[in-house]
Design a protein around this motif. Structure first.
Motif, PDB file in Angstrom:
ATOM      1  N   THR A  99       1.594  -7.146   5.188  1.00  0.00           N
ATOM      2  CA  THR A  99       0.427  -7.668   4.482  1.00  0.00           C
ATOM      3  C   THR A  99       0.728  -9.038   3.877  1.00  0.00           C
ATOM      4  O   THR A  99      -0.180  -9.859   3.705  1.00  0.00           O
ATOM      5  CB  THR A  99      -0.036  -6.678   3.396  1.00  0.00           C
ATOM      6  N   GLN A 152      -6.077  -4.714   3.498  1.00  0.00           N
ATOM      7  CA  GLN A 152      -5.669  -3.322   3.445  1.00  0.00           C
ATOM      8  C   GLN A 152      -6.499  -2.544   2.430  1.00  0.00           C
ATOM      9  O   GLN A 152      -6.620  -2.929   1.266  1.00  0.00           O
ATOM     10  CB  GLN A 152      -4.190  -3.257   3.055  1.00  0.00           C
ATOM     11  N   ASP A 179      -6.057  -5.279   8.665  1.00  0.00           N
ATOM     12  CA  ASP A 179      -4.882  -4.699   8.023  1.00  0.00           C
ATOM     13  C   ASP A 179      -5.058  -3.199   7.811  1.00  0.00           C
ATOM     14  O   ASP A 179      -5.757  -2.766   6.895  1.00  0.00           O
ATOM     15  CB  ASP A 179      -4.629  -5.402   6.677  1.00  0.00           C
ATOM     16  N   GLU A 180      -4.403  -2.412   8.677  1.00  0.00           N
ATOM     17  CA  GLU A 180      -4.417  -0.942   8.593  1.00  0.00           C
ATOM     18  C   GLU A 180      -5.834  -0.380   8.485  1.00  0.00           C
ATOM     19  O   GLU A 180      -6.110   0.488   7.652  1.00  0.00           O
ATOM     20  CB  GLU A 180      -3.539  -0.457   7.423  1.00  0.00           C
ATOM     21  N   GLY A 198       0.810  -1.217   0.000  1.00  0.00           N
ATOM     22  CA  GLY A 198       0.000   0.000   0.000  1.00  0.00           C
ATOM     23  C   GLY A 198       0.841   1.263   0.000  1.00  0.00           C
ATOM     24  O   GLY A 198       0.621   2.190  -0.787  1.00  0.00           O
TER      25      GLY A 198
HETATM   26 MG   LIG Z   1       0.348  -3.557   3.763  1.00  0.00          MG
END
Ligand SMILES: [Mg+2]
Ligand SMILES: Nc1ncnc2c1ncn2[C@@H]1O[C@H](COP(=O)(O)OP(=O)(O)OP(=O)(O)O)[C@@H](O)[C@H]1O
Ligand SMILES: Nc1ncnc2c1ncn2[C@@H]1O[C@H](COP(=O)(O)OP(=O)(O)OP(=O)(O)O)[C@@H](O)[C@H]1O
Ligand SMILES: [Mg+2]
Lengths: 158, 153, 158, 153
Positions: C31, C136, D87-88, B61
């Motif tokens: 991730t 994410q 995740d985030e 990301g």
């Molecule tokens: Mg990530």
């Protein structure tokens, strides 16, 4: 701007050259400011401003305060280097929308059409959907888009 | 017309290589799928920090954000837009990369106009001016904020 | 796991009850750990693990180190309350993939099929695409999805 | 079968109202488009902090995150999953909301297993244990981190 989304009262934000920051809690209205700029530049996609229909951009009232009758946003551009084909040292663009969703556009106070506004803006290389405006969540769009769409960005610049 | 495109692409590619090296410490470049066809798609090659070349879709990301901003800045250095509005573009960045991007924006803002929406304290401190947006009873209001550092410098 | 994406060497991560946090720089591999879990649970969509084809999940080498021959991920589950229909106090699920993209699945060390693995996991209400795994960028997915898709989540739970 | 669905929805709606009140200080609820048809879509009504009811698509980035997590926690309180991996999820949240979510996860993690990936220092401090992931020469490695606060208690 006045009456635009969460900005019921008239507010004027000076944007000087250099690095201007907006911060504040979630839901306070920061992205609404960006929506206001896109609105004034002539954007027609209400979805991109998180509204289903144009009249939803008008301040919708609260428990004790009624909705506004209209939403209007004005942008003032520095024209000291005559980047716009007009003789005024500043150029203002205003868009006002009423409850029926009808937009009225003005350049330097004179009523005009959306087409004329887009034409004037393009002479300064300003576009309501330009890639110089990165909306919340969209930063990696240029990575996720197709190679063709990406090449079109170069076309626009060239 | 073809000339114009190639000259433009070459300049932006050059800028992209420099910016990418500076912010991602890696090798990046822009290339046409078919170098002889200006209608073909534009590919981004990006190896952050000396990693093996990966499909840009496989980047993390934060790496995608850095690469996308490098692309934007590369175009800016060739032909700046009248202004830039960036809404929470640092959301996926770690502290180190947030600083790099904030400092690059600070540097570019000597010539170009940047309007940045952020929650990040470091980015806020880099601003020439800061407006705090708050909401009371469903209405937004804007206050000019003065940061201590600003007074000192 | 071993050989999975950026985890070339074998690594074992104890996940205890309670609140476990993973942090680290962009691109460090956080991730990828989530991708490893989804991989072991039997996910087939390589796109959801940011790969075009299965063999891309294998460590692809560096300037001085060659690519790995396979990627394998094992998950150990506490079975002290016999939530799985097996008699072992712990249940392990392993998935290994080779360069041709062929997957081998094992339950408690015994080779089996993906279908058997999914069946075993569902008895513990574990699903490779479950909404208990938020990837994410996907947190607001439940807001952006259609009302029908959202109601299907309730169906799954009921 | 219809019974099962309605009982489940009613329980999750009740949880959602409570969780939403706690984290967004507002009124939220879940309703079927057609209350008599269990095949119809599920609507989320959400008014953060006493604002006028808006289409949930019109909410801000942070408000959408809060509402989505409230939905997740509402389901958790009815029928917990064996584990949760986030995740985030705090990417769009301001400091106040990041704290609220981190504290709610801390509370829920007394009974449920949470694995959270984050860049946020406050969230990291709430963890029972913290693993730092780093990359060297294109290879990831994991280190158990001990935070000063953890030693104290
Ligand atoms: Mg990530
Ligand atoms: N027409 C309207 N009238 C009144 N309020 C509105 C209107 N449209 C949107 N809002 C309010 O504006 C808020 C969203 O503001 P905005 O998206 O600018 O927040 P933000 O500051 O960008 O937050 P975040 O940090 O979460 O992105 C919503 O909570 C909504 O209540
Ligand atoms: N098959 C592979 N072999 C080696 N390295 C790989 C492979 N697949 C992905 N990677 C590496 O993993 C990195 C991405 O890791 P990951 O997405 O886990 O980062 P992250 O820690 O989540 O970062 P962020 O905070 O930006 O989200 C990429 O930089 C890529 O180089
Ligand atoms: Mg916003």
């Amino acid at each position: 701007m006045q009456g635009f989304k969460s900005f019921r009262k008239r507010v004027s934000i000076p944007i000087l050259p250099g690095f201007t920051v907006f911060c504040g809690p979630n839901g306070s209205g920061k992205t609404n400011i960006l929506d206001a700029v896109c609105f004034a530049l002539g954007r027609t996609s209400t979805k991109s401003m998180r509204a289903d229909r144009l009249h939803e951009l008008i301040y919708h009232g609260n428990a004790s305060i009624p909705p506004s009758d209209y939403a209007s946003v004005s942008l003032w551009f520095d024209n000291s280097d005559r980047v716009f084909p007009l003789e005024t040292p500043e150029v203002s663009i205003k868009r006002k929308i009423n409850k029926k969703g009808i937009s009225v556009y003005k350049i330097n106070g004179k009523t005009t059409t959306r087409e004329k506004v887009l034409e004037l803006l393009s002479s300064a290389r300003i576009h309501p959907d330009g890639f110089n405006i990165i909306m919340q969540g969209d930063v990696s769009q240029v990575i996720d888009m197709s190679p063709e769409e990406r090449r079109e960005i170069i076309d626009q610049v060239a | 017309k073809k000339e114009v495109f190639y000259e433009c692409l070459r300049a932006i590619d050059k800028n992209f290589r420099e910016v990418f090296k500076e912010i991602a410490k890696g090798e990046g470049s822009l290339q046409l799928e078919n170098p002889l066809d200006i209608r073909s798609g534009l590919l981004i090659q990006a190896n952050p920090a000396g990693k093996n070349l990966l499909n840009i879709d496989a980047m993390s990301g934060g790496e995608k954000t850095l690469t996308a901003l490098a692309f934007l800045f590369a175009i800016l250095k060739y032909k700046p837009a009248p202004f830039y509005i960036l809404d929470e573009v640092d959301a996926a960045l770690d502290k180190v990369n947030t600083r790099k991007i904030a400092e690059m924006i600070k540097k570019l803002s000597k010539k170009e106009q940047f309007i940045v929406i952020t929650h990040n304290d470091y980015t806020i401190k880099q601003g020439d001016r800061v407006y705090g947006v708050s909401m009371e009873n469903g209405e937004s209001k804007i206050l000019g904020l003065e940061l201590p550092e600003m007074k000192a410098g």
